[in-house]
Design an enzyme around this catalytic site. Structure first.
Site, PDB file in Angstrom:
ATOM      1  N   LYS A  54       0.935  -1.225   0.131  1.00 58.35           N
ATOM      2  CA  LYS A  54       0.197   0.044   0.023  1.00 58.35           C
ATOM      3  C   LYS A  54       0.846   1.185  -0.025  1.00 58.35           C
ATOM      4  CE  LYS A  54      -3.733  -2.520   2.208  1.00 58.35           C
ATOM      5  NZ  LYS A  54      -4.649  -2.733   3.558  1.00 58.35           N
ATOM      6  N   GLN A  98      -4.569  -1.065   9.314  1.00 54.59           N
ATOM      7  CA  GLN A  98      -4.555  -2.355   8.943  1.00 54.59           C
ATOM      8  C   GLN A  98      -5.119  -3.294   9.643  1.00 54.59           C
ATOM      9  OE1 GLN A  98      -3.371  -3.242   5.853  1.00 54.59           O
ATOM     10  NE2 GLN A  98      -4.120  -5.318   6.227  1.00 54.59           N
ATOM     11  N   ASP A 121     -11.289   2.745   3.561  1.00 54.17           N
ATOM     12  CA  ASP A 121     -11.453   1.304   3.403  1.00 54.17           C
ATOM     13  C   ASP A 121     -12.972   1.346   3.423  1.00 54.17           C
ATOM     14  OD1 ASP A 121      -9.319  -0.402   3.233  1.00 54.17           O
ATOM     15  OD2 ASP A 121      -8.968  -0.232   5.644  1.00 54.17           O
TER      16      ASP A 121
END
Ligand code: NDP
Length: 285
Positions: A54, A98, A121
């Site tokens: 990422k 994460q 997200d």
């Protein structure tokens, strides 16, 4: 029947190139770069590898951002404090924590703490609700990446039967909603589904997000179906394999994604897209 191997890596690369160009223009227009902060708690090897990918993509696209690596022992309060600080920092457009988090931290409490307008997200309850209501939202990256692959390969969706195996909040449920939005008839299968093979065989589009290596075999796939394999499973010797038995399924599928190089890279490209979306919405407010 010709098999089409869907090259997610290449499609994702093209998207990232477009974003990179767009970022140059946006930076000139707004006077600063989009900024994505990524928070990693602990040293889960899979999470570390995802986070590395990422960060690499944000650098490639020309974003600003910070990787905040916290020790496994970080308390929930400390993590919430760090999120709150980024929520209030006007220069930050996106915050990604994460997952999974260590067991002593309540994941939902952390997701709830991220400002919905920085929720790249798309996991915040407000954004989830907006998705299901059909309002403007941030769509979770993996489901959006799957839809981008189906679009890129011009897979007909309207009126077709889509079977989604798996009902997680991050993949199964949201991708089912997106397929419904494209006028598929959608079935969601899961661990209690009776005769999974028979259900899967009725799928024109089969999306598999389970996390069990090679569970979908040729006898479970309708000839000519489009098969999207979301699974990422690490074998003992460190290789990545999908939830679909690629060898046996590819010859009968109409189109299929490989693992690695299918859905995985698309997830990251969509994270870049979501960061731009958050940035633009914030700049235009
Ligand atoms: P979860 O573990 O949250 O969900 C798995 C789902 O699979 C559950 O709904 C479960 O059913 C269902 N399931 C489990 N066993 C069976 C079975 N025998 N038959 C039918 N259904 C079953 O997983 P995620 O959705 O988070 O992830 C799924 C996979 O996708 C993993 O391999 C993960 O690593 C990968 N992944 C890949 C991403 C990418 O970018 N490519 C991104 C996110 C995930 P039930 O609800 O009944 O328990």
């Amino acid at each position: 029947m010709g098999i089409m191997i869907i090259d997610g890596k290449q499609i994702a690369q093209t998207i990232k190139e477009d974003i990179r160009e767009q970022v140059a223009d946006l930076t000139a227009q707004y006077g600063r770069k989009p900024c994505l902060d990524v928070i990693l708690v602990g040293e889960n090897p899979a999470s570390m590898s995802y986070v590395r990918s990422k960060i690499k993509a944000t650098e490639y696209c020309g974003f600003d951002g910070e990787l905040i690596s916290l020790p496994e022992t970080t308390s929930q309060d400390e993590l919430l404090r760090i999120i709150c600080e980024r929520n209030n920092n006007n220069a930050v457009d996106g915050i990604l924590v994460q997952l999974p988090l260590p067991a002593h931290i309540n994941e939902q409490a952390v997701i709830n703490a991220i400002s919905p307008e920085k929720d790249v997200d798309g996991f915040h309850p407000l954004n989830v609700a907006r998705l299901w209501l059909g309002d403007e939202t941030i769509v979770p990256c993996t489901p959006m990446g799957i839809m981008a692959l189906l679009e890129e390969t011009k897979t007909p969706l309207q009126g077709r039967h889509a079977v989604v195996v798996g009902r997680s909040n991050i993949v199964g449920k949201p991708v089912a909603k997106l397929l419904l939005d494209k006028n598929c008839t959608v079935t969601i299968a899961h661990s209690r589904t009776a005769d999974l093979a028979a259900v899967c065989r009725t799928a024109d589009i089969l999306v598999v997000a389970v996390g069990r290596p090679h569970m979908i075999t040729a006898d479970m796939v309708k000839p000519g179906a489009t098969v999207i394999d979301v699974g990422i499973n690490r074998t003992v010797d460190g290789h990545l394999v999908g939830d679909v038995d690629f060898e046996s399924v590819a010859p009968i599928a109409g189109a299929i994604t490989p693992v690695p190089g299918g859905v995985g890279p698309m997830t990251i490209a969509m994270l870049m897209r979501n960061t731009i979306t958050c940035y633009q919405r914030r700049m235009n407010k």
